[in-house]
Write an enzyme that holds these catalytic residues in place. Structure first.
Site, mmCIF file in Angstrom:
data_model
loop_
_atom_site.group_PDB
_atom_site.id
_atom_site.type_symbol
_atom_site.label_atom_id
_atom_site.label_comp_id
_atom_site.label_asym_id
_atom_site.label_seq_id
_atom_site.Cartn_x
_atom_site.Cartn_y
_atom_site.Cartn_z
ATOM 1 N N HIS A 177 9.231 6.571 9.211
ATOM 2 C CA HIS A 177 9.889 6.478 8.346
ATOM 3 C C HIS A 177 11.566 7.046 8.417
ATOM 4 C CE1 HIS A 177 6.339 7.630 5.603
ATOM 5 N NE2 HIS A 177 5.560 7.470 6.785
ATOM 6 N N HIS A 222 5.056 3.560 13.667
ATOM 7 C CA HIS A 222 4.941 3.899 12.338
ATOM 8 C C HIS A 222 6.518 4.542 12.084
ATOM 9 C CE1 HIS A 222 3.034 4.103 7.921
ATOM 10 N NE2 HIS A 222 3.587 4.579 7.853
ATOM 11 N N ARG A 240 0.831 -1.250 -0.044
ATOM 12 C CA ARG A 240 0.135 0.119 -0.192
ATOM 13 C C ARG A 240 0.976 1.294 0.399
ATOM 14 N NH1 ARG A 240 -0.423 4.388 2.870
ATOM 15 N NH2 ARG A 240 -0.652 3.261 4.965
ATOM 16 N N CYS A 255 6.379 9.402 1.451
ATOM 17 C CA CYS A 255 4.689 10.144 1.813
ATOM 18 C C CYS A 255 5.215 10.835 0.811
ATOM 19 C CB CYS A 255 4.464 10.777 2.694
ATOM 20 S SG CYS A 255 3.272 11.745 3.146
ATOM 21 N N ASN A 260 9.224 3.864 4.366
ATOM 22 C CA ASN A 260 9.638 3.446 5.798
ATOM 23 C C ASN A 260 10.116 2.255 6.551
ATOM 24 O OD1 ASN A 260 6.878 4.029 4.611
ATOM 25 N ND2 ASN A 260 5.400 2.749 6.076
#
Lengths: 322, 322
Positions: free
Chosen positions: B221, B219, B16, B252, B263
């Site tokens: 990055h 989460h 995704r 992003c 990520n």
């Protein structure tokens, strides 16, 4: 949770460790330009060349010319790598390098030593003695420092466990004692990237508990993506000195990795230090510029992130200026 | 120094988050092949599509076809992202996705919210209520979980300090309480990579001290090279659940970085966990294969290191076999 602030010393290895591994023949003037940019960024110690056999490492055959061409800033240490008496003599002959006392370095992996230096531990020790003798003739005494390469593991020998590492560190102390030296500072090199934050932590814990007052420095490779996490674990345990490479230049030509990533990246690491409140004395914007210069010089992307992602200080300024 | 061993849950976001940002139009069959490879590697939760406006994110216009084509393994959660009622309806309509209770998500930065979702906090809350209502009609209850995006800072608003973060987390609890929900698990998203290990540590310390028994997921990055160090700090503080992306896919699209790194890399992070003795339930060799597949699919190098550097388990085997 307390926040302790420290001074972190960052020794730049990029020009030596980085250019050594690049296959392209990089013009001497480009090397000098990068080293001058690193000086401008505030680095206090820069390893600028390697006096090795030019037949084996052709990319370092211009070592003398590089050393001669650099704009040296007073107070900054410009060093070189030399692994045998001939290299030491060449380094001394430049008359421009910081020739530090010969440290007591040991490789934790016999298999790597055989492959990397074509030597047994006994041969390596004999060479080291020769270097100490030659250095002595030039008035350079042995140093109260040591280094362990392949400290956490080796691609040809496997894991270096904690007991093995401590044995090697003890042998460094014994080697130094033969010369009446007391090891005050020991470098651990994760030459082939076998370290994890957990191993770093346990190793440092054992070293600090065994050798009261000893200082440890870390030389970390990012081949398996662990360099920054390992560096953080190091800072957390009290390490205040790190070797790094601008842009993440580097790798090890003898380590049998095609895609070997480079060393702990100077500007990314300096960013982490500064953001956590630790002082590096470095100008982050100039480091980023130097990293971009390094990338242009080698002609391919370098792994460092900050040169693309941007620092937070610049974003904070832009937000405040709105 | 004790060594505690934990189970770490790794949720894969690569299909995704990664494909969303790639400019090339990636064939649906390639997306499905990668998702199937991730299933084979043992991942228990994979976010496989994003039901967003195909005009705004053309790379996700085949979301339904991707979901329809994946070989789903029983027990594995296949999830999708949806940011509005229309997206939720599309996800439910596939009949193949794990539609979890709608969590209470809040963005810590109003400036990012305006830019990323063209919304004020009040508008976003209203949309969230609409989604909860629609989900209710499908028999999906709100969840006892929340999420904070831009949790540590924002490229358009600046630092999110600890007090601000704690205020946002409290508002998540209040939002949930309106529906009679109690937040048992909160995700912190470092959407624009402002976190450092130090910030992670202090934030988790405050959260665990304020909300007894709460679980936190991260989460992260890697835009500024901190993802792995931040992940280590998270594990160290007790975090047992992480979002990651295979090969380090991602970034992003709204964060104004040209060179945005992706990520936290799935296989590099799984390697760190396993080497430190924590169990992920993942097959590292298959993860590496999946990362190489992802690289072939996107057609450019991905930032993950292990796919080039190689795992240590394979080296250990080779050394033992000699």
């Amino acid at each position: 949770m307390s926040r302790q602030v420290h001074s972190i010393r960052i020794n730049e290895d990029g020009p030596r460790e980085g250019f050594q591994i690049e296959s392209a023949s990089i013009p001497t003037a480009d090397k000098i330009e990068l080293i001058d940019a690193l000086t401008e960024a505030g680095l206090q110690e820069i390893q600028i060349a390697s006096f090795v056999n030019p037949k084996k490492v052709p990319s370092m055959s211009d070592a003398e010319a590089v050393v001669a061409g650099v704009k040296m800033r007073p107070g900054v240490k410009y060093t070189a790598l030399y692994m045998n008496p001939r290299g030491l003599e060449r380094a001394i002959a430049t008359g421009r390098l910081s020739i530090e006392g010969i440290g007591f370095s040991v490789c934790a992996s016999e298999a790597f030593l055989a492959r990397n230096e074509n030597a047994t531990p006994a041969m390596r020790k004999r060479r080291k003695r020769e270097m100490i003798d030659i250095a002595g003739k030039f008035g350079v005494a042995p140093a109260n420092s040591g280094n362990v390469s392949a400290a956490f593991g080796c691609n040809f020998q496997g894991d270096i466990g904690l007991d093995a590492l401590m044995g090697v560190i003890e042998s460094v102390h014994e080697f130094a004692a033969e010369y009446g030296c007391k090891i005050e500072r020991i470098g651990l090199s994760d030459t082939m990237a076998w370290a994890t934050p957990d191993k770093i932590r346990r190793s440092l814990d054992a070293i600090y508990n065994t050798y009261s007052g000893i200082e440890v420095s870390l030389h970390l490779h990012d081949t398996r993506g662990m360099a920054m996490a390992n560096a953080f674990a190091g800072i957390d345990m009290g390490v205040r000195e790190f070797d790094t490479s601008i842009g993440g230049l580097g790798g090890c030509p003898f380590a049998a990795h095609k895609g070997a990533a480079g060393n702990l990246c100077t500007e990314d690491f300096a960013f982490m230090c500064e953001e956590m409140g630790h002082q590096t004395g470095l100008d982050l914007d100039r480091l980023i510029e130097a990293a971009r210069l390094a990338e242009r010089i080698v002609g391919h992307p370098l792994p460092g992130k900050l040169k693309d992602g941007g620092s937070l200080s610049s974003l904070r300024k832009a937000i405040q200026a709105r």
